[in-house]
Design a protein around this motif. Structure first.
Motif, mmCIF file in Angstrom:
data_model
loop_
_atom_site.group_PDB
_atom_site.id
_atom_site.type_symbol
_atom_site.label_atom_id
_atom_site.label_comp_id
_atom_site.label_asym_id
_atom_site.label_seq_id
_atom_site.Cartn_x
_atom_site.Cartn_y
_atom_site.Cartn_z
ATOM 1 N N GLY A 17 0.819 -1.201 0.000
ATOM 2 C CA GLY A 17 0.000 0.000 0.000
ATOM 3 C C GLY A 17 0.855 1.254 0.000
ATOM 4 N N ASP A 18 0.192 2.399 -0.061
ATOM 5 C CA ASP A 18 0.851 3.706 -0.107
ATOM 6 C C ASP A 18 0.326 4.548 1.041
ATOM 7 O OD1 ASP A 18 1.975 6.143 -0.675
ATOM 8 O OD2 ASP A 18 0.839 6.492 -2.514
ATOM 9 N N ILE A 19 1.067 4.567 2.165
ATOM 10 C CA ILE A 19 0.600 5.335 3.322
ATOM 11 C C ILE A 19 1.221 6.730 3.365
ATOM 12 C CG2 ILE A 19 0.233 3.223 4.649
ATOM 13 C CD1 ILE A 19 2.727 4.010 6.322
ATOM 14 N N HIS A 43 1.115 8.753 0.511
ATOM 15 C CA HIS A 43 0.480 9.527 -0.566
ATOM 16 C C HIS A 43 1.511 9.976 -1.604
ATOM 17 C CE1 HIS A 43 -2.582 9.493 2.484
ATOM 18 N NE2 HIS A 43 -1.834 10.232 3.277
ATOM 19 N N PRO A 48 3.373 2.457 -4.417
ATOM 20 C CA PRO A 48 3.087 1.481 -3.354
ATOM 21 C C PRO A 48 4.377 0.944 -2.748
ATOM 22 C CG PRO A 48 1.905 0.955 -5.394
ATOM 23 C CD PRO A 48 2.923 1.993 -5.733
ATOM 24 N N VAL A 96 -3.324 -2.886 5.319
ATOM 25 C CA VAL A 96 -3.275 -1.522 4.798
ATOM 26 C C VAL A 96 -4.652 -1.193 4.249
ATOM 27 C CG1 VAL A 96 -2.242 0.044 3.133
ATOM 28 C CG2 VAL A 96 -0.828 -1.695 4.228
ATOM 29 N N GLY A 97 -5.220 -0.082 4.687
ATOM 30 C CA GLY A 97 -6.543 0.311 4.227
ATOM 31 C C GLY A 97 -6.836 1.741 4.581
ATOM 32 N N LYS A 98 -7.963 2.233 4.119
ATOM 33 C CA LYS A 98 -8.326 3.632 4.305
ATOM 34 C C LYS A 98 -9.138 3.793 5.587
ATOM 35 C CE LYS A 98 -8.649 6.111 0.711
ATOM 36 N NZ LYS A 98 -9.028 6.788 -0.556
ATOM 37 N N GLU A 130 -5.062 6.417 3.738
ATOM 38 C CA GLU A 130 -4.451 5.092 3.712
ATOM 39 C C GLU A 130 -3.513 4.937 4.910
ATOM 40 O OE1 GLU A 130 -4.348 1.664 0.883
ATOM 41 O OE2 GLU A 130 -5.627 3.401 1.191
ATOM 42 N N GLN A 131 -3.712 3.849 5.665
ATOM 43 C CA GLN A 131 -2.940 3.637 6.874
ATOM 44 C C GLN A 131 -2.557 2.172 7.005
ATOM 45 O OE1 GLN A 131 -3.497 6.039 10.077
ATOM 46 N NE2 GLN A 131 -5.436 6.955 9.514
ATOM 47 N N THR A 152 0.725 5.978 9.941
ATOM 48 C CA THR A 152 0.771 6.658 8.656
ATOM 49 C C THR A 152 1.996 7.562 8.631
ATOM 50 O OG1 THR A 152 -0.529 7.903 7.037
ATOM 51 C CG2 THR A 152 -0.627 8.650 9.325
ATOM 52 N N ASN A 186 -15.285 4.012 6.700
ATOM 53 C CA ASN A 186 -14.878 2.644 6.981
ATOM 54 C C ASN A 186 -14.828 2.340 8.474
ATOM 55 O OD1 ASN A 186 -14.625 1.946 4.310
ATOM 56 N ND2 ASN A 186 -12.416 2.228 4.230
#
Length: 417
Positions: free
Chosen positions: A186-188, A190, A194, A245-247, A252-253, A279, A314
């Motif tokens: 993921g991309d925490i 920004h 990734p 990893v999720g929003k 994104e964290q 993050t 979420n």
């Protein structure tokens, strides 16, 4: 378009056929036994439109003559590994007494077709985890695995003549003493690029639930080389078993949960497992937020990040495991929701169970109604349940039942076209 397609719930699990449900002393045996167990490897496709009828996938390496029935471990993840816009299921399989390997399944013209990915992976006795993501932004998801005993993190990239293997890192805790429990992509920060995240722990645990140090690492490829940085070191006291990893909060964290440490002398868990988010700030420093302490639990192995109540924000759906000793025997299936006005997290209990608890969770729209259901494995009871919000309350339905203990390692809904 997707709502009219067939769907299947993918389940990757171990069925412990040697221990019948309810045998006295099971909780202590499961957490502390050094005796061998016969583990049946299961890869199941459950059809929610046909009363949850189950189809079993063959986990042997494609082209191999020997059948794979019992083994040590199986994990899976879904993604688009060939760039055709349709998802595949990638399985990491660890047989007993044979090298680990990767294979994939895709749905093609009404049947499931197996594809060989890679075997004879160097310095890998055991595949613990697998993650899929488009790391090089070529339109195809790459495959990353976490392994033991050397802690090898390996990236598999599809090329014209097959898959190539690239070593990202190894021996974080030393040779033959490193265990990558979880990997995620993921991309925490920004940045548009990734990264790979890994939960690393010492492999040679003295006694389960003792102090086992570990880290959460971030790996970023720069100038053709992978650079490692520390996201969390747990104060040198413990490690994490759950990494996603999720929003969350619209950002994104990395969400993780540290494993608790059992104090045998005082019959307590200290420290208790802590659910956290991580993050990157604009200056590259790590920002941490504690969501909750999971009292009565020894760890969490399962987490889904999704909007299950339809409000556009979420929630976190999480299952706990207990140590099963003394007063520590109850487990919980929780929903954590952030109250923006109060600036705090609230917690709702969907279900409770015995020590093995809720080992795996996922969410899916089961009836095309636009509302996500929660699906969770209740491992000690040999059950998998679907939880739907109906008539103002969460209601549970058993969708799979086994007479033995199970260890569900991965679940997810796949759309078949």
């Amino acid at each position: 378009m997707w709502g009219t397609m067939a769907r299947r719930l993918i389940i990757s699990m171990l069925d412990l056929v040697e221990r019948p449900l309810g045998r006295p002393g099971w909780s202590e045996a499961v957490t502390r036994s050094r005796r061998p167990e016969q583990k049946r490897l299961e890869a199941l496709l459950l059809d929610p439109q046909a009363g949850w009828s189950a189809e079993r996938l063959d986990l042997r390496y494609p082209g191999a003559a020997e059948a794979i029935d019992c083994g040590e471990f199986v994990v899976s993840e879904m993604g688009d590994i060939d760039g055709d816009g349709r998802p595949e299921i990638v399985f990491g399989v660890t047989p007993t007494g044979a090298p680990s390997y990767l294979l994939a399944y895709r749905y093609d013209r009404g049947t499931w077709q197996a594809e060989p990915i890679y075997r004879d992976i160097r310095s890998v006795d055991f595949i613990r985890s697998v993650a899929l993501g488009d790391l090089d932004r070529d339109g195809c998801d790459e495959i990353v695995i976490g392994t033991r005993p050397d802690g090898a993190i390996v990236l598999f990239d599809r090329g014209p003549s097959g898959y190539t293997a690239e070593l990202i890192d190894t021996q974080q805790q030393g040779a033959n003493n490193s265990n990558i429990r979880e990997v995620a992509i993921g991309d925490i920060g920004h940045t548009g690029q990734p990264d790979v995240f890994a939960a690393s722990a010492r492999a040679n645990e003295p006694v389960k639930w003792d102090r086992v140090p570990g880290f959460i690492f971030r790996y970023r490829k720069t100038g053709g080389r992978w650079e490692r940085s520390v996201i969390e070191d747990h104060g040198g006291q413990t490690h994490t078993r759950m990494l996603r990893v999720g929003k969350v909060h619209g950002v994104e964290q990395v969400v993780s949960c540290a494993v608790g440490v059992y104090d045998i002398e005082h019959h307590c868990i200290d420290p208790e497992p802590v659910l956290q988010m991580h993050t990157l700030d604009a200056d590259g420093t790590i920002k941490r937020e504690t969501i909750a302490v999971l009292e009565e639990a020894i760890k969490s192995r399962s987490l889904a990040i999704a909007d299950i109540d339809g409000d556009g924000v979420n929630e976190l759906v999480l299952g706990t495991r207990s140590i099963g000793l003394g007063d520590h025997g109850k487990t919980f299936l929780y929903v954590f929701k952030h109250d923006a006005a109060a600036g705090a997290w609230t917690r709702q209990t969907l279900d409770t169970s015995e020590p093995l608890g809720f080992h795996c969770v996922t969410v899916a729209d089961l009836d095309d109604g636009g509302r996500l259901a929660v699906i969770a494995s209740d491992d000690g009871k040999g059950l998998i349940k679907a939880y739907r919000f109906l008539d103002g309350a969460w209601q549970a339905e058993v969708i799979l039942s086994r007479p033995n203990f199970i260890f569900v390692n991965a679940m997810g809904m796949i759309h078949c076209s």
